[in-house]
Enzyme design. Structure first.
Site, short mmCIF file in Angstrom:
data_model
loop_
_atom_site.label_atom_id
_atom_site.label_comp_id
_atom_site.label_asym_id
_atom_site.label_seq_id
_atom_site.Cartn_x
_atom_site.Cartn_y
_atom_site.Cartn_z
N GLN A 75 93.41 67.77 48.82
CA GLN A 75 93.92 68.61 49.83
C GLN A 75 92.52 68.75 50.75
OE1 GLN A 75 97.17 69.67 50.57
NE2 GLN A 75 96.12 69.97 52.83
N ASP B 76 98.66 59.67 49.82
CA ASP B 76 98.32 60.10 50.91
C ASP B 76 98.14 58.90 52.04
OD1 ASP B 76 98.25 62.94 51.55
OD2 ASP B 76 96.49 63.27 50.86
N LYS C 253 104.11 71.28 49.38
CA LYS C 253 104.24 69.96 48.61
C LYS C 253 104.80 70.42 47.17
CE LYS C 253 100.33 67.95 51.19
NZ LYS C 253 99.02 67.83 51.49
#
Ligand code: NDP
Length: 263
Positions: free
Chosen positions: A89, A112, A45
């Site tokens: 995460q 997300d 990322k």
């Protein structure tokens, strides 16, 4: 078009778009512990972000962080006006609740797409839909089969395809094997997101003009990365693993982030 070429093209367009913004978008990545898979996803990322001119910062917490202290720090990161997008995460250690985390992340920063009322689509379904649309896939009236019904992949994927006027069927672990074979045989588009090797076998019956999008990430007996479908299905298009949906998911995160800043 090959997924890798598509992603390169989209990234170079994003880079131009980002250059024209008044400042670079800022992504906050929260990591708890040192899970090796998480380390590798986070590195990916960060690399994607820097390639297109997005700033990112990893906020690292110890695996045994106190829950109340963590939630309070997460709230501060969320409330920081310079943060355009924020993600935690997964997985997180057991003392932390995903539900509580999702209550802290503001829907307009949830790049997300996991939070209830999020302003963004979850990255994997969005990435797949964008790729199909770019490939001029004709959705309307065709039969879509989504195998897997998770909150972050299967269900939102089915919803998006329904919005594209497809006839959508969702299968899951309780679908009888014989029914699954019938659905596969009549599907024009199959999105398989299970997490088991060889859910789709070469020997099954498919429409020869079917498209198969393979979301699964598994390790075979030699430790090689493989999808949920055997390679070489007798269909018109099958997305590769690796080098397929994973790249589309990463691209979608960048797009969500640019939109977060623009909004
Ligand atoms: P989950 O484990 O949350 O969901 C798996 C789904 O598969 C469940 O709905 C389950 O059914 C269903 N299932 C299990 N066994 C069968 C079976 N034999 N036949 C039909 N359906 C079955 O996984 P995720 O949705 O999070 O992820 C799925 C896969 O995709 C994983 O390999 C994951 O690593 C990968 N992934 C890849 C991404 C990428 O960017 N490439 C992004 C996200 C995920 P039930 O609901 O009944 O339990």
């Amino acid at each position: 078009m090959d997924i890798r070429d598509y992603v390169i093209k989209e990234k170079s367009e994003l880079k131009i778009q980002i250059k024209s913004l008044e400042r670079p978008p800022f992504l906050a990545i929260v990591q708890v512990g040192d899970n090796p898979a998480s380390n590798s996803y986070i590195r990916g990322k960060e690399k994607d972000a820097s390639e297109v001119g997005i700033q990112s910062q990893v906020y690292h917490f110890d695996n045994d962080v106190d829950a109340a202290a963590f939630y309070s720090e997460l709230q501060k990161i969320n409330d920081d006006p310079s943060v355009d997008g924020l993600l935690v995460q997964l997985p997180v250690p057991p003392q932390l609740s995903s539900e509580k985390i999702n209550q802290i992340i503001a829907p307009n920063k949830d790049v997300d797409g996991f939070v209830l009322g999020s302003h963004f689509l979850p990255c994997t379904p969005r990435g797949i839909l964008d790729f199909l649309s770019f490939s001029r896939y004709e959705f309307t009236g065709k039969n879509a089969l989504v195998i897997g019904r998770s909150r972050i992949v299967g269900k939102p994927m089915a919803d998006l395809l329904l919005n594209k006027n497809m006839n959508v069927t969702i299968c899951h672990s309780k679908t009888p094997a014989s029914a699954l074979l019938d659905f596969i045989a009549s599907a024009d588009l199959i999105v398989v997101a299970v997490g088991h090797q060889a859910i789709l076998k070469r020997e099954f019956k498919y429409k020869k003009d079917a498209w198969v999008i393979d979301v699964g990430i598994n390790r075979d007996e030699n430790g090689k990365l493989v999808g949920d479908a055997e390679k070489g299905l007798p269909v018109a298009y099958q997305s590769p693993v690796p080098g397929g949906v994973g790249l589309l998911t990463r691209l979608a995160l960048l797009k969500n982030l640019v939109e977060a800043m623009k909004r």
